[in-house]
Scaffold this motif. Sequence first.
Motif, PDB file in Angstrom:
ATOM      1  N   SER A  58     -72.307  58.425  31.787  1.00  0.00           N
ATOM      2  CA  SER A  58     -70.967  59.019  31.833  1.00  0.00           C
ATOM      3  C   SER A  58     -70.224  58.810  30.512  1.00  0.00           C
ATOM      4  O   SER A  58     -69.435  59.655  30.109  1.00  0.00           O
ATOM      5  CB  SER A  58     -70.161  58.467  33.013  1.00  0.00           C
ATOM      6  OG  SER A  58     -69.990  57.078  32.884  1.00  0.00           O
ATOM      7  N   LEU A  59     -70.492  57.697  29.835  1.00  0.00           N
ATOM      8  CA  LEU A  59     -69.854  57.491  28.524  1.00  0.00           C
ATOM      9  C   LEU A  59     -70.263  58.581  27.537  1.00  0.00           C
ATOM     10  O   LEU A  59     -69.440  59.098  26.784  1.00  0.00           O
ATOM     11  CB  LEU A  59     -70.225  56.115  27.955  1.00  0.00           C
ATOM     12  CG  LEU A  59     -69.522  54.919  28.566  1.00  0.00           C
ATOM     13  CD1 LEU A  59     -70.104  53.631  27.986  1.00  0.00           C
ATOM     14  CD2 LEU A  59     -68.035  54.977  28.317  1.00  0.00           C
ATOM     15  N   THR A  84     -71.430  61.614  28.357  1.00  0.00           N
ATOM     16  CA  THR A  84     -70.906  62.893  28.841  1.00  0.00           C
ATOM     17  C   THR A  84     -69.439  63.040  28.474  1.00  0.00           C
ATOM     18  O   THR A  84     -69.014  64.089  27.977  1.00  0.00           O
ATOM     19  CB  THR A  84     -71.094  63.001  30.370  1.00  0.00           C
ATOM     20  OG1 THR A  84     -72.477  62.841  30.661  1.00  0.00           O
ATOM     21  CG2 THR A  84     -70.595  64.328  30.888  1.00  0.00           C
ATOM     22  N   TRP A  85     -68.658  61.997  28.697  1.00  0.00           N
ATOM     23  CA  TRP A  85     -67.234  62.057  28.366  1.00  0.00           C
ATOM     24  C   TRP A  85     -67.015  62.146  26.854  1.00  0.00           C
ATOM     25  O   TRP A  85     -66.092  62.817  26.393  1.00  0.00           O
ATOM     26  CB  TRP A  85     -66.484  60.864  28.962  1.00  0.00           C
ATOM     27  CG  TRP A  85     -66.223  61.064  30.418  1.00  0.00           C
ATOM     28  CD1 TRP A  85     -66.886  60.488  31.465  1.00  0.00           C
ATOM     29  CD2 TRP A  85     -65.264  61.947  30.994  1.00  0.00           C
ATOM     30  NE1 TRP A  85     -66.406  60.953  32.654  1.00  0.00           N
ATOM     31  CE2 TRP A  85     -65.395  61.861  32.399  1.00  0.00           C
ATOM     32  CE3 TRP A  85     -64.311  62.813  30.472  1.00  0.00           C
ATOM     33  CZ2 TRP A  85     -64.608  62.582  33.280  1.00  0.00           C
ATOM     34  CZ3 TRP A  85     -63.527  63.535  31.356  1.00  0.00           C
ATOM     35  CH2 TRP A  85     -63.673  63.427  32.733  1.00  0.00           C
ATOM     36  N   THR A  86     -67.857  61.493  26.087  1.00  0.00           N
ATOM     37  CA  THR A  86     -67.764  61.600  24.619  1.00  0.00           C
ATOM     38  C   THR A  86     -68.001  63.033  24.181  1.00  0.00           C
ATOM     39  O   THR A  86     -67.253  63.581  23.358  1.00  0.00           O
ATOM     40  CB  THR A  86     -68.779  60.662  23.941  1.00  0.00           C
ATOM     41  OG1 THR A  86     -68.497  59.316  24.330  1.00  0.00           O
ATOM     42  CG2 THR A  86     -68.718  60.784  22.429  1.00  0.00           C
ATOM     43  N   ARG A  98     -67.566  65.756  25.913  1.00  0.00           N
ATOM     44  CA  ARG A  98     -66.403  66.561  26.328  1.00  0.00           C
ATOM     45  C   ARG A  98     -65.212  66.326  25.410  1.00  0.00           C
ATOM     46  O   ARG A  98     -64.511  67.260  25.020  1.00  0.00           O
ATOM     47  CB  ARG A  98     -66.011  66.225  27.761  1.00  0.00           C
ATOM     48  CG  ARG A  98     -66.964  66.756  28.779  1.00  0.00           C
ATOM     49  CD  ARG A  98     -66.498  66.397  30.166  1.00  0.00           C
ATOM     50  NE  ARG A  98     -67.488  66.787  31.151  1.00  0.00           N
ATOM     51  CZ  ARG A  98     -67.514  66.361  32.396  1.00  0.00           C
ATOM     52  NH1 ARG A  98     -66.596  65.520  32.823  1.00  0.00           N
ATOM     53  NH2 ARG A  98     -68.446  66.767  33.233  1.00  0.00           N
ATOM     54  N   LEU A  99     -64.958  65.075  25.109  1.00  0.00           N
ATOM     55  CA  LEU A  99     -63.822  64.711  24.263  1.00  0.00           C
ATOM     56  C   LEU A  99     -63.939  65.322  22.869  1.00  0.00           C
ATOM     57  O   LEU A  99     -62.958  65.806  22.302  1.00  0.00           O
ATOM     58  CB  LEU A  99     -63.730  63.177  24.173  1.00  0.00           C
ATOM     59  CG  LEU A  99     -62.494  62.577  23.537  1.00  0.00           C
ATOM     60  CD1 LEU A  99     -61.252  62.950  24.330  1.00  0.00           C
ATOM     61  CD2 LEU A  99     -62.632  61.055  23.487  1.00  0.00           C
ATOM     62  N   LYS A 154     -62.581  68.850  21.916  1.00  0.00           N
ATOM     63  CA  LYS A 154     -61.157  69.082  21.655  1.00  0.00           C
ATOM     64  C   LYS A 154     -60.973  69.192  20.142  1.00  0.00           C
ATOM     65  O   LYS A 154     -61.389  68.337  19.379  1.00  0.00           O
ATOM     66  CB  LYS A 154     -60.312  67.950  22.227  1.00  0.00           C
ATOM     67  CG  LYS A 154     -60.424  67.868  23.735  1.00  0.00           C
ATOM     68  CD  LYS A 154     -59.485  66.858  24.302  1.00  0.00           C
ATOM     69  CE  LYS A 154     -59.679  66.818  25.794  1.00  0.00           C
ATOM     70  NZ  LYS A 154     -58.475  66.880  26.524  1.00  0.00           N
TER      71      LYS A 154
END
Length: 178
Positions: free
Chosen positions: A2-3, A5-7, A9-10, A13
């Motif tokens: 998840s780290l 995946t979230w990276t 996604r982040l 931006k």
Amino acid sequence: DSLLTWTARLLRKVEISKKWQTRFLQIDEAQDTDHIQWSIITFLSQKYGNLFAVGDENQGMYAWRGAESELEKNFCGRFPNAQILILPENYRSTKNILEAANAVIEKNKRRKKKTLFTENATGEKIGLYGAYDEADEAHFIALKAKELIGEGTPPHEIALLYRANFQSRALEEAFIKK
């Protein structure tokens, strides 16, 4: 997971990606990366090509956790301006170890051609023991350590390395018995 995946996604931006795409990116053990890691690497380095990666397709060992050495093998396809430097000299291993390694890796027909070498000593002959199970393997290792101690090797000069924690129990039991 998840780290990562979230990276990923982040970084999509705009204000964040602009900052991080200007940084120099260095990857070690590129052969042990997975798809999400490669997507982050590609995203961060695509604009400026500010990437330095070290890897050896013959040393990939984390397929069990999703790493795909094929991603590293296609490095030039992903980064067409990449300059590949092959560093075949090994400074840690003995000649016997490298001869065995070369004999194994030359069987891989899809690899980049290279022959490892060293200026180090020939070293001890390589031994092989085919254990029946983890208890048999641990018993053999404990006997080998006992043999070395009997030949005068101080116990503090003997090290045992293992890859996964689950292996420690059988080894502890064998050492206690010996």
